[in-house]
Design a protein around this motif. Structure first.
Motif, PDB file in Angstrom:
ATOM      1  N   THR A 230       3.389   1.911  -2.508  1.00  0.00           N
ATOM      2  CA  THR A 230       3.565   1.906  -3.080  1.00  0.00           C
ATOM      3  C   THR A 230       2.592   1.448  -5.282  1.00  0.00           C
ATOM      4  O   THR A 230       1.345   0.858  -4.360  1.00  0.00           O
ATOM      5  CB  THR A 230       5.009   0.955  -3.461  1.00  0.00           C
ATOM      6  OG1 THR A 230       5.505   1.387  -5.129  1.00  0.00           O
ATOM      7  CG2 THR A 230       4.254  -0.100  -4.111  1.00  0.00           C
ATOM      8  N   ALA A 231       3.257   3.128  -5.851  1.00  0.00           N
ATOM      9  CA  ALA A 231       2.439   2.740  -7.055  1.00  0.00           C
ATOM     10  C   ALA A 231       3.489   2.681  -8.432  1.00  0.00           C
ATOM     11  O   ALA A 231       3.084   2.023  -8.951  1.00  0.00           O
ATOM     12  CB  ALA A 231       1.224   4.383  -7.251  1.00  0.00           C
ATOM     13  N   ALA A 232       4.122   1.324  -8.192  1.00  0.00           N
ATOM     14  CA  ALA A 232       5.480   0.343  -8.724  1.00  0.00           C
ATOM     15  C   ALA A 232       4.747  -0.565  -9.389  1.00  0.00           C
ATOM     16  O   ALA A 232       3.594  -1.267  -8.612  1.00  0.00           O
ATOM     17  CB  ALA A 232       6.647   0.824  -8.257  1.00  0.00           C
ATOM     18  N   PRO A 233       4.848  -0.481 -10.392  1.00  0.00           N
ATOM     19  CA  PRO A 233       4.914  -2.043 -11.120  1.00  0.00           C
ATOM     20  C   PRO A 233       4.997  -3.000 -10.079  1.00  0.00           C
ATOM     21  O   PRO A 233       4.160  -3.965 -10.065  1.00  0.00           O
ATOM     22  CB  PRO A 233       6.241  -2.603 -11.910  1.00  0.00           C
ATOM     23  CG  PRO A 233       6.159  -1.065 -12.844  1.00  0.00           C
ATOM     24  CD  PRO A 233       6.354   0.269 -11.163  1.00  0.00           C
TER      25      PRO A 233
ATOM     26  N   VAL B  62       0.358  -1.219   0.065  1.00  0.00           N
ATOM     27  CA  VAL B  62       0.004   0.311   0.088  1.00  0.00           C
ATOM     28  C   VAL B  62       0.926   1.482  -0.279  1.00  0.00           C
ATOM     29  O   VAL B  62       0.528   2.357  -0.395  1.00  0.00           O
ATOM     30  CB  VAL B  62      -1.200   0.307   1.417  1.00  0.00           C
ATOM     31  CG1 VAL B  62      -1.786  -0.856   0.690  1.00  0.00           C
ATOM     32  CG2 VAL B  62      -0.007   0.092   2.411  1.00  0.00           C
TER      33      VAL B  62
ATOM     34  N   TYR C 263       3.442  -3.873  -8.105  1.00  0.00           N
ATOM     35  CA  TYR C 263       2.849  -3.303  -6.414  1.00  0.00           C
ATOM     36  C   TYR C 263       1.376  -4.451  -6.807  1.00  0.00           C
ATOM     37  O   TYR C 263       0.826  -5.097  -5.744  1.00  0.00           O
ATOM     38  CB  TYR C 263       2.076  -2.200  -7.053  1.00  0.00           C
ATOM     39  CG  TYR C 263       0.125  -2.255  -5.950  1.00  0.00           C
ATOM     40  CD1 TYR C 263      -0.179  -1.843  -4.576  1.00  0.00           C
ATOM     41  CD2 TYR C 263      -1.131  -2.544  -6.466  1.00  0.00           C
ATOM     42  CE1 TYR C 263      -1.458  -1.339  -4.257  1.00  0.00           C
ATOM     43  CE2 TYR C 263      -2.259  -2.527  -6.589  1.00  0.00           C
ATOM     44  CZ  TYR C 263      -2.163  -1.993  -5.359  1.00  0.00           C
ATOM     45  OH  TYR C 263      -3.794  -2.116  -4.711  1.00  0.00           O
ATOM     46  N   VAL C 264       1.598  -4.621  -8.463  1.00  0.00           N
ATOM     47  CA  VAL C 264       0.788  -5.797  -8.758  1.00  0.00           C
ATOM     48  C   VAL C 264       1.262  -7.268  -8.564  1.00  0.00           C
ATOM     49  O   VAL C 264       0.080  -8.031  -7.644  1.00  0.00           O
ATOM     50  CB  VAL C 264       0.368  -5.931 -10.048  1.00  0.00           C
ATOM     51  CG1 VAL C 264      -0.147  -7.378 -10.606  1.00  0.00           C
ATOM     52  CG2 VAL C 264      -0.050  -4.322 -10.882  1.00  0.00           C
TER      53      VAL C 264
END
Lengths: 352, 177
Positions: free
Chosen positions: B32-35, B30, B37-38
């Motif tokens: 990070t919005a970096a790749p 939560v 994240y998925v």
């Protein structure tokens, strides 16, 4: 059991404190508490909020919208690109949402240049494909960090240089500015082309992957006009128009998959692929019922672009992950604010 | 019985790693919005289900094998703290994965783990339910981590200060002379 000396006891207690502190520190670092500049879904959502704060209970962006339901009629052509059941010939139920880019659910239609379509297609195998598309032919910026910087710069109304220095650092924004300034205004959600912009991978039956983007192209005739004429149609024209139109007859779009050639930019949605890339028409989206969002079937759906069926995955495009993080934050916040956007009969007397 | 049985010790240390990893993945994803994240979210869900399965197994093993008694000279407040903190730890091992699974279910999202594994939804699609579960999941995660820190501190206190064999009952070895 031998008891330790007072000195050894003190040393032991210090060691225990150090272990606990080290773990707590690592936890704080991982949580980003020591890195205020780390880009998170929460920070993206914060940056989307207008100066007066977000509209509680609503999506934090593309807040004004209307629900539709219908079907996706797959023609079978997509089977060669992806093993997802959604491409096998058949009809699959759809829940979607027409919307435009604004943090304000009451914004007049003519205040936004960017319109979108959220889509959920469900297949009998239990898989779900969600997508949130918009109508510009390319994204304004190349990276999620640049998108955050764009939001931050455009929020600085007191600093006329903020946007200038942003544009200097992110020259790709110029193309978007040109599009926004010159593209005609389209009179209806039914006449828009909606683009994934992001690149995804389709995995076929052999396990081979194909980098793709997709678009929904309207089967309705496109009628465009000037910004002034569009504004004259009224602040809530788009919702009223699509409701009346679909009540008369279902509206259709062709789902077109564009396949990348080797070397095409897959990680940067601000770069279009050359126009001669292979395109495959895989089916038709049919919208046959419109419902207001408040009690509509799309309200509680997070159109997270990383919710994908087996046969589609994210690519090296960094945006779907960033969008997923931000959408999750928006969803968590707004579902906890249900009382600020009451359903059904409860709405009377509470709306401004 | 002065020690936990081998299966209990294996389960304990496996779950110690899994739960600590889980909490770090949770706060990390939560943040990070970096790749990443998925895959972090997919790992979080998968590990959560693994912990749920292990927790059920562990409770069954504990019911069957029992536990070594606490040292007779352990002061009553510490005895009570030990009992209560373990009840809380077991409750959280079960509750956290169920809250998370319920959260994804009530959000109307498919419950998809790593390797495309699909689990059924365990709750109806509901905003108010989702909000409640989300808030509980987040708040209890921090309680869980705090409790684990306390657990580690207590274990080391038994090992280094009291030297009463409690640490060795799970870790092996003999108390320092």
């Amino acid at each position: 059991m031998a008891q330790p000396s007072p000195g050894a006891k003190l040393l032991s207690l210090a060691f225990i404190a150090a272990v606990v502190a080290a773990l707590a520190g690592a936890f704080a670092y991982t949580a980003g508490w020591l890195s205020p500049d780390r880009l998170s879904g929460a920070r993206l959502v914060q940056a989307l909020a207008p100066a007066g704060g977000p509209a509680l209970g609503h999506r934090r962006n593309h807040a004004k919208g209307i629900c539709f339901t219908g079907q996706f009629e797959a023609n079978g052509n997509g089977v060669e690109l992806s093993r997802a059941q959604v491409f096998a010939q058949g009809r699959y139920p759809v829940v979607g949402r027409f919307n435009f880019s604004t943090p304000d659910p009451n914004a007049p239609d003519a205040t936004s240049r960017v319109r979108g379509l959220g889509l959920q297609i469900s297949t009998p195998d239990g898989q779900v494909w969600r997508s949130a598309m918009i109508d510009p032919p390319f994204f304004p910026v190349a990276t999620p960090e640049a998108f955050y910087a764009l939001l931050a710069a455009s929020a600085r109304k007191d600093d006329p240089d903020a946007m200038k220095s942003f544009a200097a650092a992110h020259p790709e924004i110029a193309a978007f500015g040109a599009w926004a300034g010159s593209a005609p205004w389209i009179e209806s959600y039914a006449e828009e082309t909606y683009n994934s912009l992001n690149t995804f991978l389709f995995i076929d039956k052999s396990g081979a992957s194909h980098a793709v983007r997709w678009s929904l192209k309207p089967q309705a005739e496109v009628r465009s006009m000037s910004a002034e004429d569009f504004a004259k149609l009224g602040p809530d024209h788009l919702a009223a128009e699509i409701a009346a139109r679909v009540a008369k007859e279902p509206q259709r779009w062709t789902l077109v998959i564009t396949v990348a050639d080797a070397g095409d930019p897959t990680a940067d949605p601000s770069k279009q692929w050359p126009a001669d890339r292979r395109q495959v028409e895989v089916g038709t989206l049919v919208a046959d019922k419109i419902e207001a969002e408040r009690d509509g079937p799309c309200r509680d759906i997070n159109f997270d672009p990383t919710i994908l069926p087996d046969g589609i995955t994210v690519s090296d495009d960094p945006f779907p992950a960033a969008r997923s993080a931000a959408y999750a934050r928006s969803f968590n916040l707004r579902t906890a604010e249900e009382k600020d956007y009451p359903r059904g009969d409860a709405q009377e007397g509470t709306q401004p | 019985m002065t020690r936990f049985t081998i299966p209990q010790r294996l389960l304990h240390w496996l779950m110690a790693i899994a739960i600590l990893a889980m909490l770090f993945v949770g706060v990390g994803m939560v943040s990070t919005a970096a790749p990443k994240y998925v895959p972090l979210v997919a790992t979080h869900k998968t590990l959560g289900i693994a912990i749920l399965v292990l927790a059920v197994l562990r409770i069954l093993v504990r019911l069957k094998s029992g536990t070594p008694p606490l040292p007779r000279d352990l002061p009553e407040p510490m005895r009570l703290a030990a009992k209560l903190s373990h009840v809380a730890l077991y409750a959280l091992m079960l509750a956290m994965p169920l809250l998370g699974w319920g959260m994804v279910s009530s959000a109307g999202n498919p419950v998809t783990l790593l390797w495309g594994i699909q689990l059924p939804s365990i709750l109806p699609h509901s905003d108010s339910l989702h909000a409640l579960l989300w808030q509980a999941h987040v708040a209890l995660a921090f309680c869980f981590f705090a409790l684990i820190l306390l657990h580690i501190a207590a274990a080391l206190f038994h090992a280094l200060v009291r030297r009463d064999g409690v640490f060795q009952s799970m870790a092996g070895g003999t108390p320092a002379e």
